[in-house]
Write an enzyme that holds these catalytic residues in place. Sequence first.
Site, PDB file in Angstrom:
ATOM      1  CG  HIS B 301      -3.086   4.112   7.890  1.00 15.59           C
ATOM      2  ND1 HIS B 301      -4.189   3.576   7.286  1.00 15.59           N
ATOM      3  CD2 HIS B 301      -2.081   3.228   7.679  1.00 15.59           C
ATOM      4  CE1 HIS B 301      -3.865   2.415   6.715  1.00 15.59           C
ATOM      5  NE2 HIS B 301      -2.600   2.176   6.942  1.00 15.59           N
ATOM      6  CG  ASP B 313      -3.112  -1.768   5.897  1.00 10.24           C
ATOM      7  OD1 ASP B 313      -2.756  -0.742   6.501  1.00 10.24           O
ATOM      8  OD2 ASP B 313      -2.970  -1.917   4.668  1.00 10.24           O
ATOM      9  CD  GLU B 347      -0.344   3.970   4.487  1.00  9.30           C
ATOM     10  OE1 GLU B 347       0.781   3.572   4.204  1.00  9.30           O
ATOM     11  OE2 GLU B 347      -1.383   3.344   4.153  1.00  9.30           O
ATOM     12  CD  GLU B 348      -3.973   1.482   2.990  1.00 10.48           C
ATOM     13  OE1 GLU B 348      -3.209   1.424   2.022  1.00 10.48           O
ATOM     14  OE2 GLU B 348      -3.930   0.676   3.939  1.00 10.48           O
ATOM     15  CG  ASP B 375       0.608   1.055   8.038  1.00  9.94           C
ATOM     16  OD1 ASP B 375      -0.293   0.201   8.089  1.00  9.94           O
ATOM     17  OD2 ASP B 375       0.788   1.785   7.050  1.00  9.94           O
ATOM     18  CG  HIS B 445      -4.317  -3.307   0.622  1.00 17.11           C
ATOM     19  ND1 HIS B 445      -3.535  -2.626  -0.283  1.00 17.11           N
ATOM     20  CD2 HIS B 445      -4.040  -2.736   1.829  1.00 17.11           C
ATOM     21  CE1 HIS B 445      -2.814  -1.723   0.353  1.00 17.11           C
ATOM     22  NE2 HIS B 445      -3.096  -1.769   1.638  1.00 17.11           N
TER      23      HIS B 445
END
Lengths: 492, 492
Positions: B301, B313, B347-348, B375, B445
């Site tokens: 992504h 990520d 995606e997130e 991912d 994140h």
Amino acid sequence: MNLAREAAVLAILAASVSCTSVPPLAAPPTSVPQLATPAPELEAYRSDVEALVREALVKGRSFALLAELCLSAPKRLSGSKGAARAVAWAERTMRSIGLSNVRLEPVLVPHWERGETESLRVLDADGLPRERLSILALGGSVATPPGGVSAEVMVVTSFEELRARAAQARGKIVLFNRPMDPAQHDCFAAYAGAVDQRGRGASEASRVGARAALVRSMTMALDDHPHTGALRYDEDVAPLPAAALSTLAADRLAARVAAGERVRVNLQLSCRTLPDVLSHNVVGEIPGTGIEREIVVVGGHLDAWDVGHGAHDDGAGCAHCLEAARLILARGLQPRRTIRVVLFMNEENGARGAQAYYEGHLDELERHVLALESDAGGFTPRGFATDANPRAFESLRAIVELLDSASANALRVGGGGVDIGPLARSGVPLVGFRPDDERYFDHHHCERDTLDNVHPRELALGSGAIAGLLHVIANLPQPLRRNPQPVPAPSR
Amino acid sequence: MNLAREAAVLAILAASVSCTSVPPLAAPPTSVPQLATPAPELEAYRSDVEALVREALVKGRSFALLAELCLSAPKRLSGSKGAARAVAWAERTMRSIGLSNVRLEPVLVPHWERGETESLRVLDADGLPRERLSILALGGSVATPPGGVSAEVMVVTSFEELRARAAQARGKIVLFNRPMDPAQHDCFAAYAGAVDQRGRGASEASRVGARAALVRSMTMALDDHPHTGALRYDEDVAPLPAAALSTLAADRLAARVAAGERVRVNLQLSCRTLPDVLSHNVVGEIPGTGIEREIVVVGGHLDAWDVGHGAHDDGAGCAHCLEAARLILARGLQPRRTIRVVLFMNEENGARGAQAYYEGHLDELERHVLALESDAGGFTPRGFATDANPRAFESLRAIVELLDSASANALRVGGGGVDIGPLARSGVPLVGFRPDDERYFDHHHCERDTLDNVHPRELALGSGAIAGLLHVIANLPQPLRRNPQPVPAPSR
């Protein structure tokens, strides 16, 4: 981990790229029972193994032990005060975690010091120092004369090239600049394919009349950190001063020479070798119950290079061994065989501790059923490597498959390590712990080998994996089949 | 990787601790040939696979591609200008590496912005702000009123506890403080066991009359970096402002509350949700030769949280996919089936790109023979996870064993990933790339998910592994057996 001294181990490591092949060793009869352990029998150990790994992750002390060692003796090269502090820490720690028969076993070790002066400067047309390049003297190197050695740099990538260009080398400073092969996915194999330059470069350069040797650092990282390590001087040539150059500095020098420039440099080193010093291997045990005469050895090395903290090399190995024993005690798992933790001295520049252990325990090596070494860093486990004969290999493979919860379920053909290497002469199957190795040589023997570059969970998984393997080996109904003895044990 | 939305995937991941079991799926007949691929037949691919891995290590562009993405669009949350830059970069890069049929496929995405104000302060007895704690608003959170919300902190570790203490929760700020379980050696399983607090905590707190929600960051690292991630508001409750607290800050708050102190805090957030924005999945192909109608999808992504660089990520996944395709082209390996690279948007915080791809390609999903997602970070490969039926699992296992030179030879039962998840409805076997996961949630994140925390060789091994798997799947004489279709495909 200093593999320069153990060419045989390196050759095995270089060949250890497949987990499916087994070593082509014959398996002659010995006096020990020969049953391979069937996998279903091993399933009984699974819950203990998983409990050990869980304990390592949840209530483990791996990182705390490593931090103690790194903070109390960050510099602990053989013969130094730091090494003596590390010995004292190891003895104290073995007692505090509840090991028995804790003792210091004497080892006379070399005592080399880096000294204050360490510089490599590029000279301009007037012979004045200009750019300063990052170096570290190689362990064991002689010093330069006061004022250093000034000479033109010659770049080679092999001893063959050096010999073919011998006439040009006279009076020069030779830079050995063959990189670790990035095509090798096994970084230890890549190391094995390049480290001859560090170990023997100075002697080869001396043989063709050069004045000093520089060696590209043994790492695939492109950065400005030089990586030290031991050299050995051949006895038939004059010792030359020698230093490791960071990979970036080596690339810069080589690019200028390749462009046709005559690059002159000044190398100054004030390192020196002092008289040998009495030091120690540190030994402690969990005594067995039932077959206590049989011994399972687990070891790492206490000494470390005098840069960084020796966190991965081999503080991690020391923490693995101590914590593995502590975990077994903490879980109340009384082993049938004796588990002996040996923290070796002088792996990095002499392997005298390895030899001392071998010579000091000759009369009981027949009762050593396995020796396991952790000296490949504190990263996430992949599994283990072994030189075990095919039948023992199959037993070990089935045992290692129990270590899935520590991510350590792969068994490959390979060497155990420098410190347990001599035990092979007595037929002891050797096992080396094998963590992920992609980052190891970024840190190895350089300022970056610090505590903060070790990941607490990765380290703990290694301790759990080693504890699990020790637990099974120490309790198997039958010991592993011993290896053939390639070298007869010396008579006493 | 945002798993909050895909509870089913998480459940599978949580169960995927053994590589020896296969999923208990029935394997009903379908229209596709059903032969499992015998291992000896696969040996013919080994040299190509090893060449792909070597190319990735020696002449690879994995890290360069990742650096381009991270430097040109470090902040690229859906709807942002950074996301638009990432789309443009992806399209340009697909063309430059030689993919065909490069196109943008439209996706309407949510547009949430963090805003300027984001603070959590402990109040003293006079209601004046004292200590400031490290927080990040959760993605999708509403703002606080101007001046913030001031209230006493209540600490819980589960929704059950919250409901049992519902009366106490009224008017409070609820801190959900259940850590990721360190006993889980599978860090994704540990994440799956804690992330309900982030996804649903605010709604559960609202239901019992609380005024705001704080969530312990989803990481096992004890540090002062908060980790954001998406929440979802249930439609039947008022949305509460919600933020992630660093693990150290959460521990400090919880310790004071546990000691009996009434801790009052002030939370201020100025985040907001703007109108949806038109964005895109970016798609490119290596057209097949011979059975070009059959499609192998590989994806990651493009969007990332607005902290750090989204390097692991999922910049790493984007680099893996693009580089895997580039490697296949660079080696001149013309696949028989079409290999389609899909870089998904959103995606997130919505997975709208996943849904758009599924809905936009319904008429050809029967011809999707496999979908592979990366991912889970850019660390050293361990292997792959799959939801494939037993026969396809055995074929995949034999293929994955060819990936030993990329350290990627393990196949486990598990989920493919959020973006390819919808394809399961059409029976497409899903595969997720599985690198080492011990460090992943240290970076996930949060501000630490930066380019310099990705190791070039580790990333390259992932690309090589994925390239190898794609190469074999795209050339197998017979496609893998399709999965049973748990959900009938909607009619168009």
